[in-house]
Design a protein around this motif. Sequence first.
Motif, PDB file in Angstrom:
ATOM      1  N   LEU A  26       0.831  -1.206   0.000  1.00  0.00           N
ATOM      2  CA  LEU A  26       0.000   0.000   0.000  1.00  0.00           C
ATOM      3  C   LEU A  26       0.867   1.258   0.000  1.00  0.00           C
ATOM      4  O   LEU A  26       0.568   2.223  -0.709  1.00  0.00           O
ATOM      5  CB  LEU A  26      -0.972  -0.012   1.186  1.00  0.00           C
ATOM      6  CG  LEU A  26      -2.088  -1.049   1.113  1.00  0.00           C
ATOM      7  CD1 LEU A  26      -2.885  -1.058   2.411  1.00  0.00           C
ATOM      8  CD2 LEU A  26      -2.986  -0.805  -0.079  1.00  0.00           C
ATOM      9  N   ASN A  27       1.943   1.237   0.780  1.00  0.00           N
ATOM     10  CA  ASN A  27       2.869   2.371   0.782  1.00  0.00           C
ATOM     11  C   ASN A  27       3.520   2.547  -0.578  1.00  0.00           C
ATOM     12  O   ASN A  27       3.682   3.674  -1.061  1.00  0.00           O
ATOM     13  CB  ASN A  27       3.943   2.198   1.858  1.00  0.00           C
ATOM     14  CG  ASN A  27       3.415   2.426   3.252  1.00  0.00           C
ATOM     15  OD1 ASN A  27       2.376   3.044   3.447  1.00  0.00           O
ATOM     16  ND2 ASN A  27       4.126   1.909   4.238  1.00  0.00           N
ATOM     17  N   GLU A  33       1.760   6.615  -6.886  1.00  0.00           N
ATOM     18  CA  GLU A  33       0.719   7.573  -7.259  1.00  0.00           C
ATOM     19  C   GLU A  33       1.184   9.011  -7.011  1.00  0.00           C
ATOM     20  O   GLU A  33       0.968   9.894  -7.843  1.00  0.00           O
ATOM     21  CB  GLU A  33      -0.555   7.284  -6.463  1.00  0.00           C
ATOM     22  CG  GLU A  33      -1.742   8.118  -6.901  1.00  0.00           C
ATOM     23  CD  GLU A  33      -3.015   7.734  -6.159  1.00  0.00           C
ATOM     24  OE1 GLU A  33      -3.780   8.652  -5.839  1.00  0.00           O
ATOM     25  OE2 GLU A  33      -3.217   6.528  -5.903  1.00  0.00           O
ATOM     26  N   LEU A  34       1.840   9.237  -5.895  1.00  0.00           N
ATOM     27  CA  LEU A  34       2.353  10.568  -5.580  1.00  0.00           C
ATOM     28  C   LEU A  34       3.388  11.009  -6.615  1.00  0.00           C
ATOM     29  O   LEU A  34       3.355  12.143  -7.088  1.00  0.00           O
ATOM     30  CB  LEU A  34       2.961  10.587  -4.179  1.00  0.00           C
ATOM     31  CG  LEU A  34       3.603  11.908  -3.748  1.00  0.00           C
ATOM     32  CD1 LEU A  34       2.577  13.026  -3.699  1.00  0.00           C
ATOM     33  CD2 LEU A  34       4.285  11.731  -2.392  1.00  0.00           C
ATOM     34  N   SER A  35       4.294  10.112  -6.988  1.00  0.00           N
ATOM     35  CA  SER A  35       5.319  10.479  -7.973  1.00  0.00           C
ATOM     36  C   SER A  35       4.691  10.800  -9.320  1.00  0.00           C
ATOM     37  O   SER A  35       5.115  11.744 -10.002  1.00  0.00           O
ATOM     38  CB  SER A  35       6.380   9.386  -8.103  1.00  0.00           C
ATOM     39  OG  SER A  35       5.851   8.229  -8.678  1.00  0.00           O
ATOM     40  N   ILE A  36       3.666  10.058  -9.713  1.00  0.00           N
ATOM     41  CA  ILE A  36       2.969  10.346 -10.973  1.00  0.00           C
ATOM     42  C   ILE A  36       2.317  11.723 -10.918  1.00  0.00           C
ATOM     43  O   ILE A  36       2.393  12.495 -11.872  1.00  0.00           O
ATOM     44  CB  ILE A  36       1.933   9.245 -11.285  1.00  0.00           C
ATOM     45  CG1 ILE A  36       2.658   7.947 -11.641  1.00  0.00           C
ATOM     46  CG2 ILE A  36       0.992   9.672 -12.404  1.00  0.00           C
ATOM     47  CD1 ILE A  36       1.760   6.724 -11.718  1.00  0.00           C
ATOM     48  N   LYS A  37       1.693  12.058  -9.796  1.00  0.00           N
ATOM     49  CA  LYS A  37       1.055  13.373  -9.651  1.00  0.00           C
ATOM     50  C   LYS A  37       2.086  14.494  -9.706  1.00  0.00           C
ATOM     51  O   LYS A  37       1.872  15.520 -10.357  1.00  0.00           O
ATOM     52  CB  LYS A  37       0.265  13.447  -8.344  1.00  0.00           C
ATOM     53  CG  LYS A  37      -1.018  12.677  -8.379  1.00  0.00           C
ATOM     54  CD  LYS A  37      -1.765  12.775  -7.057  1.00  0.00           C
ATOM     55  CE  LYS A  37      -3.031  11.946  -7.094  1.00  0.00           C
ATOM     56  NZ  LYS A  37      -3.770  12.013  -5.831  1.00  0.00           N
TER      57      LYS A  37
END
Length: 91
Positions: A26-27, A33-37
Motif C-alpha cells: 500500500l505504501n 501515485e504521488l510520484s505520478i502526480k
Amino acid sequence: MNDTPKYMLQKQFEIVNSKSLKEKFLNLFDLTELSIKIISNQIRTKKPDISNIDLKVELFEIFYKDDFDSEELGLIINEIKSFHKKNETHK
C-alpha cells in the motif's frame, strides 16, 4: 548524495521492515501515485495545453526510457496513442 546518518537509515529500515506485506504494498502504491502526480504537475506547468494522451505518453517515456531502446519506445508510444484515440472516439 547520502547525508543521512547510519543510525537513521537503520531506524528507517526497522520501521519499514516491521510493516506487514500488505502495508508495504500500500505504501508502494501511494508513493507511485504521488510520484505520478508530482511529475504530471511538472509537465503541465511546462506545457499547460498538453492533451491527456500526450501527458500519458510523456509519463511513460519518463518512467520507462531506460527499459526500452528508442525503436521499442517509439512502437509502444504509437500503440499508447492509438489505443487512447480509439477509446476517445468510442465515448
